[in-house]
Structure formats: C-alpha cells, structure tokens
Design an enzyme around this catalytic site. Structure first.
Site, mmCIF file in Angstrom:
data_model
loop_
_atom_site.group_PDB
_atom_site.id
_atom_site.type_symbol
_atom_site.label_atom_id
_atom_site.label_comp_id
_atom_site.label_asym_id
_atom_site.label_seq_id
_atom_site.Cartn_x
_atom_site.Cartn_y
_atom_site.Cartn_z
ATOM 1 N N LYS A 405 0.809 -0.983 0.220
ATOM 2 C CA LYS A 405 0.217 -0.101 -0.067
ATOM 3 C C LYS A 405 1.070 1.450 0.306
ATOM 4 C CE LYS A 405 -3.975 -2.437 2.140
ATOM 5 N NZ LYS A 405 -3.293 -3.430 2.019
ATOM 6 N N VAL A 450 -9.216 -9.296 6.080
ATOM 7 C CA VAL A 450 -10.884 -9.916 5.760
ATOM 8 C C VAL A 450 -11.072 -10.774 5.817
ATOM 9 C CG1 VAL A 450 -10.009 -10.009 3.880
ATOM 10 C CG2 VAL A 450 -12.030 -9.539 3.721
ATOM 11 N N THR A 467 -15.991 -5.255 -0.736
ATOM 12 C CA THR A 467 -16.872 -3.480 -1.231
ATOM 13 C C THR A 467 -16.990 -3.807 -2.600
ATOM 14 O OG1 THR A 467 -14.294 -3.527 -1.396
ATOM 15 C CG2 THR A 467 -14.953 -2.168 1.209
#
Length: 625
Positions: A405, A450, A467
C-alpha cells in the site's frame, strides 16, 4: 499383557526357533543321518547366545508387532544375519571349517520363523480384532495413491475406531490405474472424480498429496466442491518436514491452503550466520507478523530475543508461547511505545541488539483515514525513533516490515508507510547500520484482515460484505511472509527495498466464495453484499512503482527495488505539521503528496464554493489549510 509377560513369551518363542533352526537345516540337508554331529550342537548354542544379544541391540523385544512394517523386517534381517555371521566365525575357530550350506538354510529358516512369528500377530489383529462393521461409517475416497495416500489409507484400514470406511483411491498416475493399495483399488483420475463419487456413493474425500502445488490444490478442491462429499486434507509438506504434525493429521481444507504460495527454501546457513548467537529485537512483537518473526528467529538460536511492544497482553502471550516451546534464547519482554523516543533510546542502549526487525505499525486503512495524526506519529515518527536509536546503539542490521500500500498510495496508512521507507533509506546513507525495508501484500489471517471478518459473517448466517466485485489483493501466509522477511534481511547490503513475489492477485469476491464453500455452505445460502469502496482504498495494489522496478530476483521469490530520491526535509515538515496540530485532512493531503500518491481532496477540507480536484505530486501544501 504386561511387559514382563510379553518379554518372557517372545524370548521363549525365539529360543525354541533358534535352537531348532540349525537342527532343522541339518535334517533337511542330511535326511537319512540319525546322528547329530557335535558341530551342530555347538552351533545351535552359539546361535542362541548371539541371537539374544543382537535381539537386544536391535530392540526386537521392545517393538509393537501389531503395527509391524518394513522397518521391523529390516531389524529382524540385521539381527539374524549378524547372528549367523557369529556362528560362522565360531565354526571356523573351533572346527577349522564353515558349514556353508547348513548356515544358508539356517539363515532362511531363522528369518522365516522369527519374522513369521511377529507378522502373524499383525495379521491376526488386522483380520479378527479390527472392527468390520462399516454400515455406519462414511464411505471415503483418498485423492493420491502415493506415499501420503498410502500412509493415510493404512491408518484408516488398521484403525478400528475411525468413522471412515475407505473405499478406494483417485490418482492421475497412469501407471497406478487398475492397481490396488492395501487391497483397495485406484478407481480413476481426478478428471473422473465426480463420476467415481456418484458411482461409489462417496461421503468423504481426503486430499493426501502433501507436495501438491497451491494451484493444483485449488483445481482439485473446486472439483470436490462440485460433489456433496465433505473434503479434508493432509498436512502440507513444510509442516511434515518441520515435524509440527504427522502424515495422518487430517484436517479441514483452509483458505490458506488455496491462496497461500508454494513454500520457498531458505538459505539456512546465511541466516544462521546473521542471527545465531546474536541479540535480536523485534518491535510489534505481539502482532501477527511480529510474533511470527519471533517464532522464526527463535529457530536460529539467537543468544537473546527482545520482544518489544505497546500491548502488554500480546507481549505476555508470545513470551509465554516461546518459553513453553523451550527455545534456547533468553527472552526479554519490553513494554514500550515506539513514539516515546527517550524510552526507545534507553532500551536500545541497554540491550545493544545486533539485529532489529521493525514490525510495529498502525495498518488499518479506513481507521487511519480518520486519524491521520496518529498514523504519522506511529508509522513515520515511531520508525524514525527506532531507526535513530538503532544507529546510536550500533545495531548491525535494521529490517523494516512495509506494505504494498506504500506504492502510489491513496491512503494515509500507505503514505505513512512509504515515508517510513524513505526514513529507513535516508538512515542507511548516514549510518553504519544496514537499513532495509521489506514490502509485501495482505497476510492471510492477520489481525484486522478480511478473513476473520468473513468467517464471523458466515457464522452469523451472512451476508458476506465485499466492497467491490473487481477489488483484488495479493495474499500470502503469515509464516511465509515472516520467513521471507528474515531471508531478505540476511541478503541486505543496505538501502534496499525488498519486494516479495506475491504470485497472482486474488479477487476478494473469489476469496469470499471460497470461504463460504469451505464452511459447508453455498453462496445462495449466505449471500454476498457489495458495500462500495471505503476511504483510502483502491481496486488493486502494486508491489513496485515504475521508477522502482529492478527486474531480476536476487533470491527465489524476492526482488530488489531501486532506491528512489529522498527529500528528508519534506518528512521533517510533516512532523512539524503534527506538532503544530494542523487539521487531519490537511496533514493527510500533504503526506500523500510527498509520498508520491494521488490525492482526492474531501469536500469538507476545501475552501467554500470549490469543486473537488486532484492535487498533483509536487504541489506545495504548506499553504493549504
């Protein structure tokens, strides 16, 4: 039967066999001679003594013969052969010659009678003492007729208290088709699985190929899910090799089996040279990655392992686990916050670690979006505190755990991790300590990931929330990530950003579907609900930005990214913004800018009557309030 009675029975049987074997061989060779030569009597006595001597050496009286196998047969052959050899020497010494034919026949009779007496008990046990009523047992099929499958099959056929009734095997090897393993047939190949399950009314499937690749396992599991049979798996080959579990420790298939990567062999000697006998400090030692790094490091026998973390309970848990496992290193728990510069410096100067693994960080993307100050204070300033203390105390190597990320970040979490990488690279230029960062993607089963969320949603009856249907992520298991972090640290020259090969990215919706199947449900039963992307998220992650790409692997599944230009003054300005207490959104935008991210301003952070816009990299945000 008690041990004493069992020993007496075996010794008596063996004594009779030994004393009679040479006499029997003599009678077979000279059937019409009614006189037994003195040489035969002396040889029988010599064989009696030598047999019991070697029976003790090879523990023939301490073996469980109801489970006799090739290993027990080898022990019998060794004991009998050496006993005959002793008798041969005795005959040459006493009588000047060796009765070769008699000794050969004696050896054969000895093996047949000694081995037969042992294996007859196993045959009796398997035939008459096992439970033969299979009417209430689940009809079971094993995929894999090799070593793993045969071991599992043997266990199932010999165990009388299992609820499984083994029907046969499935194997893709054409040489095994139409053959039998433990009297049970190989019924076909994996492509014929659905047909075999239907014809044989299979209720239970065991995948018993420990060396199976993840990709192939995924294919086989998908075929299994097309049937109504429950699917289980034997342990992975790395777990068998490490001795964690036995080959017969059957368990349910887990999502880690399907999404994890094939294991990579570590350079044990190189890692040992870096860690053996050294003092190693791990920050964030109570976290998912930090605690696993501690477990892996402990295998390399450091002199001391320092567990540094902010949460006392998590540090207590990993300390207790390591001590329970009896590792040789001295364990030193340290409760400290990496944001506390003085405390960190004090710990470093006192402990003088040789190697540091820096795994402490705030990592929850949506939560950090609402707490930009804390993200900067912990991920950037905290890393800087640990890095400077490492330099001051003369640490040899500093390895920072980073994230994918940090590449072209869209979140404050990713941006602060990129800034932390920049801090580490800057410190490598001004310090004698080797500073490196290791970057990888999502870790299966880690805190805040998750998978635990999906499992809770499935247990509650659904729906599973995703999502976006196109969202993809890279995944790896916690042990694999930790091992490669340690390996990368051993390879470091200083200043690198190592990138772990994460394999192919996985769609989150496919992960959700796999978890639903593994839980014994159908997607129609549980349901999948799309909720929309959360603040700071992006559809896919990258492992290297365009200016970092460095093509070749330096080690299997480890790449090295190029060092980018670093403006340390920009990072210091971000720290000044924190001290000044600027608004979270302003801080967020500035940090994203200097981290090389693309920033979408939030409406509430803009001056009145301004439209939402994107800020380009390089724009000065010092005036944006």
């Amino acid at each position: 039967m008690s041990y004493q009675k069992r020993l007496a029975a075996l010794v008596t049987v063996d004594s009779i066999i030994v004393l009679m074997s040479i006499v029997f061989s003599y009678m077979l060779l000279t059937p019409f001679n009614n006189v037994v030569p003195i040489a035969i009597i002396v040889s029988s006595l010599g064989l009696f003594v030598s047999h019991h001597l070697f029976a003790h050496v090879f523990k023939l009286y301490k073996r469980v013969w109801s489970y006799a196998s090739i290993y027990e047969l080898k022990a019998i052959l060794k004991a009998v052969t050496l006993s005959i050899a002793v008798v041969a020497v005795l005959q040459v010494v006493v009588f000047g010659s060796m009765y070769t034919r008699a000794l050969i026949v004696t050896w054969m009779l000895h093996v047949i009678f000694i081995g037969g007496s042992r294996f007859m008990w196993r045959m009796y046990r398997d035939t008459y003492l096992s439970t033969n009523d299979t009417s209430e047992k689940k009809r079971t099929l094993i995929i894999g007729a090799g070593f793993g499958g045969s071991m599992v099959g043997r266990q199932l056929t010999q165990s009388g208290n299992t609820e499984l009734n083994l029907v046969g095997y499935i194997d893709d090897d054409p040489n095994k088709q139409q053959l039998a393993v433990f009297d049970l047939p190989v019924l076909g190949t994996v492509n014929e699985l659905e047909t075999v399950v239907q014809l044989k009314k299979i209720e239970h499937i065991i995948i018993a190929i420990p060396s199976l690749s993840r990709e192939r396992l995924h294919e086989i599991f998908n075929r299994c899910t097309n049937t109504n049979a429950k699917t289980q798996i034997m342990p992975r080959v790395e777990d068998l090799a490490s001795g964690k579990v036995s080959v017969t420790a059957i368990r349910d298939v887990q999502v880690e089996d399907l999404l994890g990567r094939d294991p990579v062999e570590l350079d044990i000697s190189k890692i040992s040279n870096k860690l053996s006998g050294k003092t190693v400090l791990v920050t964030g030692a109570g976290g998912s990655i930090g605690s696993e790094i501690c477990r892996q490091v402990a295998n390399f026998k450091p002199a001391k392992l320092i567990l540094l973390g902010h949460g006392e309970n998590s540090i207590y848990e990993i300390e207790r686990e390591l001590k329970t496992n009896g590792i040789e290193a001295a364990i030193q728990p340290v409760i400290a916050d990496i944001q506390d510069r003085e405390r960190i410096e004090h710990v470093m100067m006192r402990e003088k670690p040789d190697v540091i693994y820096h795994a402490a960080a705030h990592k929850h993307v949506p939560l950090m979006e609402q707490n930009a100050h804390e993200a900067v204070k912990n991920n950037v300033m905290g890393t800087k505190n640990v890095a400077k203390a490492a330099d001051k105390s003369g640490v040899s190597a500093f390895v920072m755990v980073s994230t994918d990320k940090a590449v072209n970040p869209t979140s404050i979490m990713g941006a602060t991790k990129r800034l932390a990488e920049m801090v580490v690279q800057h410190m490598n230029k001004v310090s004698d300590t080797r500073f490196v960062a290791v970057r990888f993607g999502n870790v299966l089963g880690s805190r805040g990931s998750v998978i635990p969320l999906f499992k809770k949603q499935i247990a509650a009856g659904g729906p599973v929330t995703v999502t976006d249907p196109d969202m993809t992520r890279y995944f790896m298991t916690i042990p694999e990530a930790s091992r490669l972090v340690i390996q990368a640290g051993a390879l470091a020259d200083g200043g690198e950003i190592f990138v772990l090969d994460m394999g192919e990215p996985v769609k989150i919706v496919d992960l959700a579907k796999n978890l639903i199947k593994l839980s014994g449900y159908d997607t129609d039963d549980i349901g999948i609900k799309y909720t929309g992307m959360r603040p700071g998220e992006k559809l896919y992650e990258e492992l290297l930005s365009d200016d970092e790409v460095h093509g070749e692997q330096i080690y299997p599944q480890i790449y090295r990214g190029k060092t980018a230009a670093i403006d340390i003054s920009a990072i210091e300005r971000a720290e000044a913004y924190v001290a000044q207490g600027v608004a979270d959104l302003t801080l967020r935008e500035y940090v994203l800018e200097i981290a090389g991210g693309v920033i979408e301003r939030k409406e509430e952070s803009l001056p009145p009557k301004k439209e939402t816009s994107k800020i380009k990299v390089g724009q000065d945000l010092a005036v944006v309030k």
